[in-house]
Design an enzyme around this catalytic site. Sequence first.
Site, mmCIF file in Angstrom:
data_model
loop_
_atom_site.group_PDB
_atom_site.id
_atom_site.type_symbol
_atom_site.label_atom_id
_atom_site.label_comp_id
_atom_site.label_asym_id
_atom_site.label_seq_id
_atom_site.Cartn_x
_atom_site.Cartn_y
_atom_site.Cartn_z
ATOM 1 N N LYS B 245 14.456 -20.689 -10.468
ATOM 2 C CA LYS B 245 14.572 -19.537 -9.474
ATOM 3 C C LYS B 245 14.958 -20.172 -8.055
ATOM 4 O O LYS B 245 15.563 -19.548 -7.208
ATOM 5 C CB LYS B 245 13.248 -18.772 -9.558
ATOM 6 C CG LYS B 245 13.270 -17.786 -10.487
ATOM 7 C CD LYS B 245 12.134 -16.745 -10.252
ATOM 8 C CE LYS B 245 12.052 -15.724 -11.468
ATOM 9 N NZ LYS B 245 10.888 -14.973 -11.416
ATOM 10 N N GLU B 246 14.289 -21.408 -8.019
ATOM 11 C CA GLU B 246 14.493 -22.039 -6.594
ATOM 12 C C GLU B 246 15.991 -22.435 -6.225
ATOM 13 O O GLU B 246 16.603 -22.400 -5.553
ATOM 14 C CB GLU B 246 13.558 -23.225 -6.645
ATOM 15 C CG GLU B 246 13.970 -24.544 -5.605
ATOM 16 C CD GLU B 246 13.028 -25.333 -5.337
ATOM 17 O OE1 GLU B 246 11.964 -25.371 -5.813
ATOM 18 O OE2 GLU B 246 13.620 -26.449 -4.759
ATOM 19 N N ARG B 247 16.520 -22.911 -7.342
ATOM 20 C CA ARG B 247 17.990 -23.138 -7.555
ATOM 21 C C ARG B 247 19.165 -22.153 -7.476
ATOM 22 O O ARG B 247 19.823 -21.901 -6.749
ATOM 23 C CB ARG B 247 18.625 -24.056 -8.928
ATOM 24 C CG ARG B 247 17.571 -25.320 -8.932
ATOM 25 C CD ARG B 247 17.621 -26.210 -10.153
ATOM 26 N NE ARG B 247 17.090 -27.477 -9.715
ATOM 27 C CZ ARG B 247 16.401 -27.936 -10.621
ATOM 28 N NH1 ARG B 247 16.732 -27.678 -12.061
ATOM 29 N NH2 ARG B 247 15.581 -29.362 -10.162
ATOM 30 N N GLY B 250 18.629 -20.752 -3.930
ATOM 31 C CA GLY B 250 19.254 -21.788 -3.015
ATOM 32 C C GLY B 250 20.926 -21.610 -3.159
ATOM 33 O O GLY B 250 21.524 -21.329 -2.110
#
Lengths: 257, 389
Positions: B245-247, B250
Site C-alpha cells: 500500500k505504501e508503494r 507513493g
Amino acid sequence: MHAVVCVKQVPEQNSVKINSDTTIDASGITPIINLFDEYAIEEALQWAEKNDGKVTVISLGPDDATDSLKKALAMGANEAILINDDSLGQVGAQGAAKVVAAAIQKLGDVNIVFCGKQSTDDETGQFGPALARFLGWPQLTYVFKVHELTDSQIVVDRALEDTLETVEASLPVVITAVKDLNEPRYPSLLKIRKVSKQPIPTWTLSDLGLSADSLGGTINIAKRTPPPPRPSGEILSGDVQTQVKELVQKLIESQIL
Amino acid sequence: MSSEIYFDKDQELFRQTVRRFVEREINPHVEEWEAARCFDGRKLFKQMGDLGFLGVSYPEEYGGAGLDYWYNVVLAEEVGRADCGGVPMAIAVHTDMATPALAEFGSEELKQRFLAPAIAGDMIAAIAVSEPDAGSDVAAIRTRAVRDGDEYVINGSKMWITNGTQADFITLLARTGDEGGFRGMSLIIVPTDTPGFHVSRKLEKLGNHSSDTALLSFDDVRVPVANRIGEEGMGFMLQMQQFQKERLVGAIMGNAGAEKVIRMTINYCRERKTFGQPLIDNQWIHFKLCELLTEVEALRQLTYHCTRLLVAGHDITRDVSMAKLKAGRLAREVADTCLQFHGGMGYVEEYPMARYFRDARLLSIGGGADEIMLGIIAKYEDMLPRRRK
C-alpha cells in the site's frame, strides 16, 4: 426558522476554454457551486444551527445541478429541491427569480432567503433583488456580516463601496452574500456518503402553477468579442531623480495622488 | 481524462473537497513549513481527521468510512498535487504506511488505543523500519525487542523516520527472535512518550523540507507485549504486506505531482518567449512535454490496474513494484526536463520548480529503492539467479 438558499451551478472559471471563434468549449468544464452561493449556504447553516432551524437549498437548472445540491446537503443543508423544466433553458435572471419565488411560496413557511450577490457566469447581480421583488419582501444586498438573526428580525452590515452600513430589517427577508462573509465549511466524507442516496425532488413549472410565457423575455448571447488589448505602459527615461519627479507629476495629473 | 469513467459522483465530490482543502489549508502554508523544516501536523491532521480524510478505507467502528480503496486513490491524487512533496508524504505515512498492518492485524485494544485516534487526527503515526545500516535491505535490521515478562525491552535506532519528531506512536519493526534474515521480527506499537525513546536528531535533507525526518533511538524502552501487531515473528511478513500500500500510494501521489509540474511547465512555455516566439512553439519542447504526459497517463492506468487488483483481493506485489519503479523514474525525468525548460527560473527558489526538482528525487529511494523494485519484479518473473548449494 426555515432558511432557503438559492444555489446556482456554474462552470469553474479556470475550466472554461474559449474556442478560436469565441464560442465556449463545453468539454472539460467542471461544474461547481457559484462562489457567492457557498457563503450564502454557510451563513444559513450557521444561523439555522444557532436557532434550531432548517435549511432548504433550491437550484434552477438541468438534472446535473443535483451535483451542487448534493454538495450543499453534504455541507449540512436539510433538504434540496431542483427546479427543472424544458422551457427554462434560456430563462433570464428575472424569469428565474419569478420561478424560485413561486417555489418559496409553495414551501410556505420560509422566514429568510440567502443568495449570493451574483453568479460568476452571467454576473448580472439581478437575481436576489428580483426575487425579493416577486416575494414582496425587503432585500438586504451585499451582506458582509450578520450580527443578529431571530425569527422576527435581522441586523447586518452591508459592504458598500467605501463604507459599511449597519441595517435592521424585519423578517421575512432576502439577503445577498458577498465574498468573505464567512469561511464555507468542507463537506466531510461521512456526510458525502450519508446524503448520497437522499432523494432530491424535481419541480416543474406546472408544479409551481407557472407557464413559460409568464416568465418574460429570454436572453440570447448574440456575439462575443475579446476586450480590446490594453495600451502598453510608458517607460520613463533619464536619471533616477528625473524619473521619480516625472512619475510623481504623472500620478498627480492622473489624480492618483 | 474523462474521470467519470473511473469515479462516481460521490468520489468526484470527495475529490473536489480534498482539492479545495489542499488549496486552502496546505498550499498557503508551504513556504512557512518548508522554512521551518516541519509542517504543523497537530493542526493539519486534526482538520483532516474531522473531515474523514485519515480513515477512508478503515472500518467504521474505529471512525473510518469503510470505503473501498478508490477513495484512497482520490485522496492520494489530490494531496499529491500540493505545492510540495513533504506534506503529502507525511500524510501518506500516517494513512497508508504506519497504520495498515495495525488496522488489519492489530488487537481490538490496540486499534481502539491507536488506530481510532489516528483516524480522528488526534494522534500522529510514523513507521520505523530503516536503520543506519539497513534501508531497503529490511532483513538486515538490528533493533531488538527482548521479552521480559509481559513486556518487550527495546534497544536500537531507526533512521529516516518521516513524522519522527511529531509522532505520538511509532509502528516499529524489531527483532524479537534470534533467527537471522527476515525471520524473527515483529511489528510493535511504541508510544513516543515511553521512557527511553529519544529523537536523536532531526535530519537535514535534500528536499521534502516541510516534512520532519528523524533519527530515533530506543534505550531500554519498555512496552507491553500486547502492543505487538499480529503474532510474534510475523513482523517481516506484515511489513511486506504493508509495503504494497505504501508503494501504491507513493506511485499515485508521485504521478499526480508529476502531472501538475508538466502542466505548470506547459503554461510557462506558452508565456515565455525566446527568439520572438513562445517556447512551446519549438517542436522539441512540445514533443517532449507530450511524451511526458503520455508516460503519466500510462502510469495512471497502471496504478488504477493495481487498485482494481487490490480491491478484488489479489496480490499486487509484482504490479505495484512496477508502478513504484516507474513513478520514481518518471519523477526524475519530469523534474530534470521541466527544470531545463524553465531555464533560470527553474533554478531559483522564488519559483516552485526548484522545490519539485529536490522533492521528486526521493521517490526512487523511499519505500524501497528502484533496485529493490527491480529485484521483486525479477523474482516474480522467475529471473533471479538460482542459489548455489
